[in-house]
Design a protein around this motif. Sequence first.
Motif, PDB file in Angstrom:
ATOM      1  N   SER A 211       4.661  -2.180  -1.144  1.00 14.35           N
ATOM      2  CA  SER A 211       3.653  -3.069  -0.553  1.00 14.35           C
ATOM      3  C   SER A 211       3.392  -2.790   0.915  1.00 14.35           C
ATOM      4  O   SER A 211       2.375  -3.243   1.459  1.00 14.35           O
ATOM      5  CB  SER A 211       4.074  -4.533  -0.734  1.00 14.35           C
ATOM      6  OG  SER A 211       5.121  -4.878   0.156  1.00 14.35           O
ATOM      7  N   VAL A 212       4.286  -2.057   1.573  1.00 17.39           N
ATOM      8  CA  VAL A 212       4.077  -1.735   2.996  1.00 17.39           C
ATOM      9  C   VAL A 212       3.837  -0.241   3.208  1.00 17.39           C
ATOM     10  O   VAL A 212       3.771   0.223   4.340  1.00 17.39           O
ATOM     11  CB  VAL A 212       5.287  -2.193   3.853  1.00 17.39           C
ATOM     12  CG1 VAL A 212       5.428  -3.704   3.801  1.00 17.39           C
ATOM     13  CG2 VAL A 212       6.578  -1.511   3.410  1.00 17.39           C
TER      14      VAL A 212
ATOM     15  N   VAL B 261      -5.455 -10.471  -7.705  1.00 20.59           N
ATOM     16  CA  VAL B 261      -5.480 -10.134  -6.276  1.00 20.59           C
ATOM     17  C   VAL B 261      -6.681  -9.242  -5.959  1.00 20.59           C
ATOM     18  O   VAL B 261      -7.419  -9.490  -5.000  1.00 20.59           O
ATOM     19  CB  VAL B 261      -4.164  -9.430  -5.864  1.00 20.59           C
ATOM     20  CG1 VAL B 261      -4.297  -8.845  -4.452  1.00 20.59           C
ATOM     21  CG2 VAL B 261      -3.000 -10.409  -5.916  1.00 20.59           C
TER      22      VAL B 261
ATOM     23  N   GLY C 247      -8.470  -8.852  -2.345  1.00 25.95           N
ATOM     24  CA  GLY C 247      -7.251  -8.469  -1.639  1.00 25.95           C
ATOM     25  C   GLY C 247      -6.894  -7.015  -1.881  1.00 25.95           C
ATOM     26  O   GLY C 247      -7.358  -6.404  -2.847  1.00 25.95           O
ATOM     27  N   PRO C 248      -6.049  -6.436  -1.049  1.00 27.56           N
ATOM     28  CA  PRO C 248      -5.620  -5.043  -1.239  1.00 27.56           C
ATOM     29  C   PRO C 248      -4.533  -4.948  -2.303  1.00 27.56           C
ATOM     30  O   PRO C 248      -3.856  -5.933  -2.629  1.00 27.56           O
ATOM     31  CB  PRO C 248      -5.076  -4.659   0.140  1.00 27.56           C
ATOM     32  CG  PRO C 248      -4.569  -5.951   0.703  1.00 27.56           C
ATOM     33  CD  PRO C 248      -5.503  -7.018   0.185  1.00 27.56           C
ATOM     34  N   TRP C 249      -4.334  -3.746  -2.829  1.00 23.68           N
ATOM     35  CA  TRP C 249      -3.304  -3.540  -3.846  1.00 23.68           C
ATOM     36  C   TRP C 249      -1.920  -3.858  -3.313  1.00 23.68           C
ATOM     37  O   TRP C 249      -1.037  -4.259  -4.078  1.00 23.68           O
ATOM     38  CB  TRP C 249      -3.355  -2.101  -4.372  1.00 23.68           C
ATOM     39  CG  TRP C 249      -3.067  -1.036  -3.344  1.00 23.68           C
ATOM     40  CD1 TRP C 249      -3.969  -0.372  -2.576  1.00 23.68           C
ATOM     41  CD2 TRP C 249      -1.774  -0.521  -2.984  1.00 23.68           C
ATOM     42  NE1 TRP C 249      -3.332   0.533  -1.747  1.00 23.68           N
ATOM     43  CE2 TRP C 249      -1.987   0.468  -1.991  1.00 23.68           C
ATOM     44  CE3 TRP C 249      -0.481  -0.786  -3.409  1.00 23.68           C
ATOM     45  CZ2 TRP C 249      -0.933   1.174  -1.411  1.00 23.68           C
ATOM     46  CZ3 TRP C 249       0.569  -0.079  -2.832  1.00 23.68           C
ATOM     47  CH2 TRP C 249       0.348   0.887  -1.847  1.00 23.68           C
ATOM     48  N   THR C 250      -1.736  -3.704  -2.008  1.00 28.70           N
ATOM     49  CA  THR C 250      -0.421  -3.996  -1.426  1.00 28.70           C
ATOM     50  C   THR C 250      -0.047  -5.473  -1.603  1.00 28.70           C
ATOM     51  O   THR C 250       1.129  -5.796  -1.760  1.00 28.70           O
ATOM     52  CB  THR C 250      -0.412  -3.633   0.065  1.00 28.70           C
ATOM     53  OG1 THR C 250      -1.526  -4.264   0.718  1.00 28.70           O
ATOM     54  CG2 THR C 250      -0.519  -2.127   0.267  1.00 28.70           C
ATOM     55  N   SER C 251      -1.038  -6.349  -1.596  1.00 24.42           N
ATOM     56  CA  SER C 251      -0.747  -7.773  -1.778  1.00 24.42           C
ATOM     57  C   SER C 251      -0.246  -8.061  -3.188  1.00 24.42           C
ATOM     58  O   SER C 251       0.611  -8.923  -3.388  1.00 24.42           O
ATOM     59  CB  SER C 251      -2.001  -8.607  -1.492  1.00 24.42           C
ATOM     60  OG  SER C 251      -2.402  -8.483  -0.137  1.00 24.42           O
ATOM     61  N   GLY C 252      -0.804  -7.345  -4.179  1.00 27.49           N
ATOM     62  CA  GLY C 252      -0.323  -7.514  -5.542  1.00 27.49           C
ATOM     63  C   GLY C 252       1.128  -7.096  -5.666  1.00 27.49           C
ATOM     64  O   GLY C 252       1.942  -7.794  -6.294  1.00 27.49           O
ATOM     65  N   TYR C 253       1.479  -5.974  -5.060  1.00 33.09           N
ATOM     66  CA  TYR C 253       2.875  -5.533  -5.078  1.00 33.09           C
ATOM     67  C   TYR C 253       3.762  -6.532  -4.352  1.00 33.09           C
ATOM     68  O   TYR C 253       4.899  -6.790  -4.760  1.00 33.09           O
ATOM     69  CB  TYR C 253       2.997  -4.149  -4.433  1.00 33.09           C
ATOM     70  CG  TYR C 253       2.964  -3.022  -5.437  1.00 33.09           C
ATOM     71  CD1 TYR C 253       4.101  -2.656  -6.149  1.00 33.09           C
ATOM     72  CD2 TYR C 253       1.785  -2.327  -5.685  1.00 33.09           C
ATOM     73  CE1 TYR C 253       4.078  -1.632  -7.072  1.00 33.09           C
ATOM     74  CE2 TYR C 253       1.746  -1.296  -6.612  1.00 33.09           C
ATOM     75  CZ  TYR C 253       2.892  -0.956  -7.302  1.00 33.09           C
ATOM     76  OH  TYR C 253       2.863   0.061  -8.232  1.00 33.09           O
ATOM     77  N   ARG C 254       3.253  -7.097  -3.269  1.00 35.52           N
ATOM     78  CA  ARG C 254       4.070  -8.033  -2.503  1.00 35.52           C
ATOM     79  C   ARG C 254       4.350  -9.299  -3.312  1.00 35.52           C
ATOM     80  O   ARG C 254       5.455  -9.863  -3.242  1.00 35.52           O
ATOM     81  CB  ARG C 254       3.377  -8.379  -1.184  1.00 35.52           C
ATOM     82  CG  ARG C 254       4.280  -9.107  -0.178  1.00 35.52           C
ATOM     83  CD  ARG C 254       3.666  -9.167   1.208  1.00 35.52           C
ATOM     84  NE  ARG C 254       3.572  -7.823   1.782  1.00 35.52           N
ATOM     85  CZ  ARG C 254       2.421  -7.230   2.092  1.00 35.52           C
ATOM     86  NH1 ARG C 254       1.271  -7.847   1.896  1.00 35.52           N
ATOM     87  NH2 ARG C 254       2.419  -6.024   2.622  1.00 35.52           N
ATOM     88  N   CYS C 255       3.380  -9.743  -4.087  1.00 35.55           N
ATOM     89  CA  CYS C 255       3.597 -10.935  -4.930  1.00 35.55           C
ATOM     90  C   CYS C 255       4.724 -10.701  -5.936  1.00 35.55           C
ATOM     91  O   CYS C 255       5.612 -11.550  -6.101  1.00 35.55           O
ATOM     92  CB  CYS C 255       2.307 -11.295  -5.665  1.00 35.55           C
ATOM     93  SG  CYS C 255       1.001 -11.956  -4.619  1.00 35.55           S
TER      94      CYS C 255
END
Length: 387
Positions: free
Chosen positions: A87-88, A147, A152-160
């Motif tokens: 996510s980062v 997301v 939202g960006p794909w990184t937000s989905g991974y962060r969830c």
Amino acid sequence: MVQLLLPIIYISFISLGLPDSLLGSAWPSMYPALGVPVSYAGLISMIISFGTIVSSLNSDRLTRALGTGKVTVLSVAMTAAALFGFSVSTQFWMLCLWAVPYGLGAGSVDAALNNYVALHYKSRHMSWLHCMWGIGTMISPMVMGRVLAGGGPWTSGYRCIALFQILLSAVLFFSLPLWQSRTAGTDTETASPQVLSLGQVFRLPGAREVMLCFFCYCALETTAGLWASSYLTLTKGVAAGTAASFASLFYIGITAGRAACGFLTLKFNDTQMIRMGQCILAAGVLALLLPGPQMLALCGLVLVGLGCAPIYPSIIHSTPEHFGADRSQAVIGIQMASAYVGNLAMPPLFGLLANNITPALFPFYLLALLVFMVFMHEQLVRKTSRC
């Protein structure tokens, strides 16, 4: 206290399934942002698969040293860290680095939990355990889709998903006292596990057969899931949208089938469940082979998914019966490694055949894997029959 452990194991397997379908659902948004070709998803998948193979082969040693509870906590924590790392990540090489702990964590928890449930719980719980994995594989694409649809960006989905895994790691950590009872949910005492080298495991009667059986099953399942849409579109003339929907029904068939199999195990034993699944698989492959209306091929794909449902959990649950409770952890670790080798090698091989010959080979490819799997399973039963 004992009743609390089983739901925690179920949740752990949901967590195991969550990341498995996340990369595929996020990749169309990831690769343009990272500036890499679409084919680079295969590199990440290979790194994860290699990690799971390595950790599966060492799961016996790790589980004996730490116990199933601690291995589960550490493994889920590793996957949570890896998902947060995804996510980062802003460069492709970062994803490759974070894929290493994800693969290592997934293989350890898979083998450890499968063996624990095989030893301590009845067959129906093994079916429902793998049903939980299927639920996890359905949840994460929904989260990622929500997301992305919201801008939202794909990184937000991974962060969830990473935050869920972090929360689960905390729950598992506080549940460690529940794992102390090694006879949870069983009527029999468990023998102390034997320390076996890889060579000793390979020399066990039936070990090679169960490895090849697992290899063929997982190769068949992964190939069917990856190439079904392409086969339906390119060979049967099914519209791409319809083919995609029925390809998703393949996974829904596996998940729903495993939920139903939990009840069927009350009447049938593991060997009967495996043979039942193989017969349904054969019917599905036959429907794909026969000329006829498109609906015949679409129904065949759903039958393939339903046929897959009982095979994986039933083979795992029967491992202590075939090899002894004291050897099951070592054997299951080898089985998991064989499964990941099948996942890694056979779908790309069919891709080469489809590209250089014809995608119409799809049902013949599945049939060859099925026939070899049936043969290996019958050899396994013959060599290890104790009942």
